[in-house]
Scaffold this motif. Structure first.
Motif, mmCIF file in Angstrom:
data_model
loop_
_atom_site.group_PDB
_atom_site.id
_atom_site.type_symbol
_atom_site.label_atom_id
_atom_site.label_comp_id
_atom_site.label_asym_id
_atom_site.label_seq_id
_atom_site.Cartn_x
_atom_site.Cartn_y
_atom_site.Cartn_z
ATOM 1 N N MET A 1 0.848 -1.201 0.000
ATOM 2 C CA MET A 1 0.000 0.000 0.000
ATOM 3 C C MET A 1 0.883 1.250 0.000
ATOM 4 N N HIS A 2 0.525 2.223 -0.849
ATOM 5 C CA HIS A 2 1.267 3.484 -0.849
ATOM 6 C C HIS A 2 0.685 4.406 0.224
ATOM 7 N N THR A 3 1.556 5.043 1.003
ATOM 8 C CA THR A 3 1.111 5.970 2.055
ATOM 9 C C THR A 3 1.286 7.403 1.570
ATOM 10 N N GLN A 4 0.167 8.122 1.448
ATOM 11 C CA GLN A 4 0.237 9.534 1.056
ATOM 12 C C GLN A 4 0.472 10.396 2.278
ATOM 13 N N LEU A 5 1.480 11.264 2.201
ATOM 14 C CA LEU A 5 1.720 12.240 3.270
ATOM 15 C C LEU A 5 1.301 13.597 2.732
ATOM 16 N N LEU A 6 0.186 14.138 3.240
ATOM 17 C CA LEU A 6 -0.381 15.368 2.678
ATOM 18 C C LEU A 6 -0.411 16.481 3.711
ATOM 19 N N PRO A 7 -0.099 17.714 3.284
ATOM 20 C CA PRO A 7 -0.291 18.842 4.199
ATOM 21 C C PRO A 7 -1.774 18.924 4.566
ATOM 22 N N ALA A 8 -2.060 19.173 5.842
ATOM 23 C CA ALA A 8 -3.460 19.108 6.301
ATOM 24 C C ALA A 8 -4.220 20.378 5.908
ATOM 25 N N ASP A 9 -4.587 20.485 4.621
ATOM 26 C CA ASP A 9 -5.433 21.600 4.187
ATOM 27 C C ASP A 9 -6.859 21.076 3.990
ATOM 28 N N GLN A 10 -7.758 22.007 3.602
ATOM 29 C CA GLN A 10 -9.176 21.631 3.480
ATOM 30 C C GLN A 10 -9.385 20.449 2.541
ATOM 31 N N HIS A 11 -8.642 20.471 1.411
ATOM 32 C CA HIS A 11 -8.816 19.425 0.408
ATOM 33 C C HIS A 11 -8.415 18.054 0.970
ATOM 34 N N SER A 12 -7.233 17.981 1.605
ATOM 35 C CA SER A 12 -6.773 16.669 2.089
ATOM 36 C C SER A 12 -7.611 16.203 3.285
ATOM 37 N N ILE A 13 -8.115 17.151 4.092
ATOM 38 C CA ILE A 13 -8.987 16.757 5.209
ATOM 39 C C ILE A 13 -10.256 16.103 4.662
ATOM 40 N N LYS A 14 -10.756 16.628 3.544
ATOM 41 C CA LYS A 14 -11.953 16.034 2.937
ATOM 42 C C LYS A 14 -11.647 14.619 2.407
ATOM 43 N N LEU A 15 -10.467 14.471 1.776
ATOM 44 C CA LEU A 15 -10.068 13.135 1.293
ATOM 45 C C LEU A 15 -9.965 12.156 2.463
ATOM 46 N N ALA A 16 -9.372 12.621 3.563
ATOM 47 C CA ALA A 16 -9.204 11.763 4.747
ATOM 48 C C ALA A 16 -10.576 11.378 5.313
ATOM 49 N N ALA A 17 -11.494 12.337 5.352
ATOM 50 C CA ALA A 17 -12.844 12.054 5.863
ATOM 51 C C ALA A 17 -13.542 11.013 4.985
ATOM 52 N N ASP A 18 -13.342 11.110 3.658
ATOM 53 C CA ASP A 18 -13.931 10.115 2.751
ATOM 54 C C ASP A 18 -13.374 8.722 3.046
ATOM 55 N N LEU A 19 -12.056 8.650 3.260
ATOM 56 C CA LEU A 19 -11.438 7.354 3.583
ATOM 57 C C LEU A 19 -12.024 6.791 4.871
ATOM 58 N N LEU A 20 -12.188 7.645 5.890
ATOM 59 C CA LEU A 20 -12.739 7.182 7.176
ATOM 60 C C LEU A 20 -14.152 6.634 6.989
ATOM 61 N N ARG A 21 -14.953 7.352 6.195
ATOM 62 C CA ARG A 21 -16.346 6.883 5.982
ATOM 63 C C ARG A 21 -16.391 5.558 5.246
ATOM 64 N N LYS A 22 -15.336 5.298 4.434
ATOM 65 C CA LYS A 22 -15.265 4.016 3.700
ATOM 66 C C LYS A 22 -14.643 2.905 4.539
ATOM 67 N N ALA A 27 -3.979 8.673 9.578
ATOM 68 C CA ALA A 27 -3.270 9.324 10.690
ATOM 69 C C ALA A 27 -3.470 10.831 10.613
ATOM 70 N N PHE A 28 -3.660 11.437 11.784
ATOM 71 C CA PHE A 28 -3.955 12.878 11.832
ATOM 72 C C PHE A 28 -3.339 13.502 13.093
ATOM 73 N N PRO A 29 -3.070 14.822 13.028
ATOM 74 C CA PRO A 29 -2.468 15.473 14.187
ATOM 75 C C PRO A 29 -3.500 15.789 15.265
ATOM 76 N N LEU A 166 -2.135 12.931 7.502
ATOM 77 C CA LEU A 166 -2.314 14.381 7.411
ATOM 78 C C LEU A 166 -1.207 15.040 8.221
ATOM 79 N N ASP A 167 -0.410 15.895 7.564
ATOM 80 C CA ASP A 167 0.709 16.551 8.234
ATOM 81 C C ASP A 167 0.264 17.907 8.774
ATOM 82 N N GLY A 168 0.204 18.019 10.091
ATOM 83 C CA GLY A 168 -0.185 19.285 10.722
ATOM 84 C C GLY A 168 0.946 19.871 11.548
#
Ligand code: TXA
Ligand code: MG
Length: 341
Positions: A1-22, A27-29, A166-168
Motif C-alpha cells: 500500500m502506498h502511504t500519502q503524506l499530505l499537508p493538512a489543508d481543506q482538500h486533504s482533510i476532505k479526502l481523509a474524511a472520505d477514507l474514514l467513511r469508507k 493518521a492525523f495530528p 495528514l501533516d499538521g
C-alpha cells in the motif's frame, strides 16, 4: 500500500474524511500526539487500526468526538463528566465512562467502559466535522515505539501500512492526554497528562492518582487501565533516571560517562554545561519543554545507536508528573539515587 503524506489543508482533510467513511484508517495530528483514526462504530474499520499498529487486542482505544453531545450518545454521561468537559474540552483529557451498546467490543477491548476525548487541534476538529463520525484513535506509532509527535515519525512507523497521513506540523504538547476514570467514587488518573490532578480536583473537589503511574505492576496485580499491563516503549539503549541534589546527580552522571564511552545524558537546559558537549541532550528548561521533547529525544537515541543513557529528573508534580511517568516507564523504572553509597 502506498502511504500519502499530505499537508493538512481543506482538500486533504476532505479526502481523509472520505477514507474514514469508507472504513479505512488515517493518521492525523492532535494537540497531544498524532492519532491513527478509524470510524469508531465500524468494528471492521477499527480492526484496521490494530492491524496497522500491531497492537494487542486487549488494549482499548480512545474515541474522539466533537464535544459532549456526541460523547453523551456513546456513554452514560454524568454531572462530573459535564463539569470536566466544560472546564477542559476541547483538550487533552480522556474521560472513562460506562459505555452504551453501540460502541463495538473491539474499541473497548470488551470492557464495559469507553474512553472519550474532544481534541482541540483544528485539524482533528475539522476531520471530525468533515467525517461526521466519532473517530477511534490510539497514538499513531507501531506498538512498542514512542508516540509520534510529527508526521515524519508516523511515516517512519507506518509507511506502507496505511493510506494517508495528514501533516499538521509538530504536536503542541508532545505527550498523550490525561486518562481519567470517572466510574469509581473518586476520580482516578490512570495516565497523567497536561490536565493535572490538581486541575481536576479544582473542578470536582478531589482526584486520586493511580499508584501505577510511578511504579511497575506487581505479579498478580490487576490494572484498571489495560495499557498499564503492556510493556511500554523503552529505547534500545538502557535508560536510567538519576535523582538527588543537582551536584550529586551531575557528579554521578559524569563519573558514569567517564567509564562508559557510549553513554549519553539527558539534562535540563540549565545543567547542560556540566556535561561533555558531544554526549549531552537538552530536555528543555521545564516540564512543558520536556513534555514537548521527550519522545523526539528517545526516538533519536535509537537512530544514533546510543547504548546507554542517564537522565536527570523533574519534580513529579503538575505536568512534571506526566513527564516523569513516561520517563520512568521508558527506563523500566530504573531510578538511581545519586549521593547515596
Ligand atoms: O492524547 C491521546 O490520548 C492520544 C491522541 C491520539 O488522542 N491517544 C492515545 O491513545 O494516546 P492510546 O491508545 O495510545 O492510549 C490510550 C490509553 C491506553 O493506555 C488505554 O489502555 C487507555 O487509554 N484506555 C482506553 N480506553 C480505556 C478504558 N475504557 N478503560 C481504561 N483505560 C482505557
Ligand atoms: Mg499509545
Amino acid at each position: 500500500m502506498h502511504t500519502q503524506l499530505l499537508p493538512a489543508d481543506q482538500h486533504s482533510i476532505k479526502l481523509a474524511a472520505d477514507l474514514l467513511r469508507k472504513g479505512q484508517v488515517v493518521a492525523f495530528p492532535t494537540e497531544t500526539v498524532y492519532g491513527l483514526g478509524a470510524h469508531a462504530l465500524d468494528a471492521q474499520a477499527v480492526a484496521g487500526i490494530f492491524d496497522a499498529k500491531g497492537r494487542p487486542a486487549d488494549n482499548p482505544l480512545i474515541v474522539h468526538v466533537r464535544g459532549k453531545e456526541e460523547a453523551a450518545a456513546l456513554c452514560h454521561w454524568s454531572d462530573r463528566a459535564e463539569a470536566l468537559a466544560l472546564a477542559f474540552w476541547p483538550g487533552p483529557l480522556t474521560l472513562i465512562l460506562p459505555r452504551r451498546g453501540m460502541v463495538p467490543d473491539i474499541v473497548t477491548a470488551g470492557l464495559d467502559t469507553v474512553g472519550l476525548r474532544a481534541p482541540s487541534h483544528p485539524v482533528a476538529q475539522a476531520l471530525l466535522s468533515a467525517a461526521g463520525l466519532p473517530i477511534a484513535a490510539p497514538s499513531a506509532n507501531r506498538s512498542g515505539k514512542p508516540s509520534p509527535t510529527t508526521a515524519q515519525h508516523v511515516l517512519e512507523d507506518l509507511e506502507g501500512r496505511i493510506p494517508m497521513i495528514l501533516d499538521g506540523g509538530s504536536s503542541d504538547l508532545g505527550l498523550e492526554s490525561t486518562v481519567l476514570d470517572l466510574t469509581g467514587p473518586v476520580p482516578l488518573i490512570l495516565r497523567p497528562g497536561a490536565v493535572t490532578p490538581e486541575q481536576v480536583a479544582m473542578v470536582l473537589g478531589a482526584c486520586d492518582v493511580s499508584p501505577l503511574v510511578m511504579r511497575q505492576l506487581q505479579p498478580g496485580e490487576t490494572a484498571a487501565s489495560p495499557g498499564l499491563r503492556h510493556r511500554h516503549y523503552a529505547p534500545q539503549a538502557r535508560l536510567s533516571l538519576v535523582t538527588g541534589e543537582d551536584k550529586a546527580v551531575a557528579d554521578f552522571i559524569n563519573r558514569q560517562l567517564a567509564q562508559e564511552p557510549n553513554a549519553h545524558v539527558m539534562a535540563l537546559s540549565d545543567h547542560l554545561v556540566l556535561y561533555p558537549p558531544q554526549r549531552r541532550h537538552d530536555m528543555g528548561r521545564d516540564a512543558f519543554e520536556a513534555a514537548h521533547r521527550l519522545f523526539y529525544l528517545l526516538r533519536g537515541f535509537d537512530e544514533l545507536g546510543v547504548g546507554r543513557v542517564y537522565s536527570e529528573t523533574l519534580p513529579a508534580d503538575g505536568l512534571g508528573l506526566a513527564v516523569m511517568n513516561r520517563l520512568a516507564r521508558a527506563a523500566q523504572f530504573d531510578v538511581i539515587q545519586a549521593g547515596v553509597d
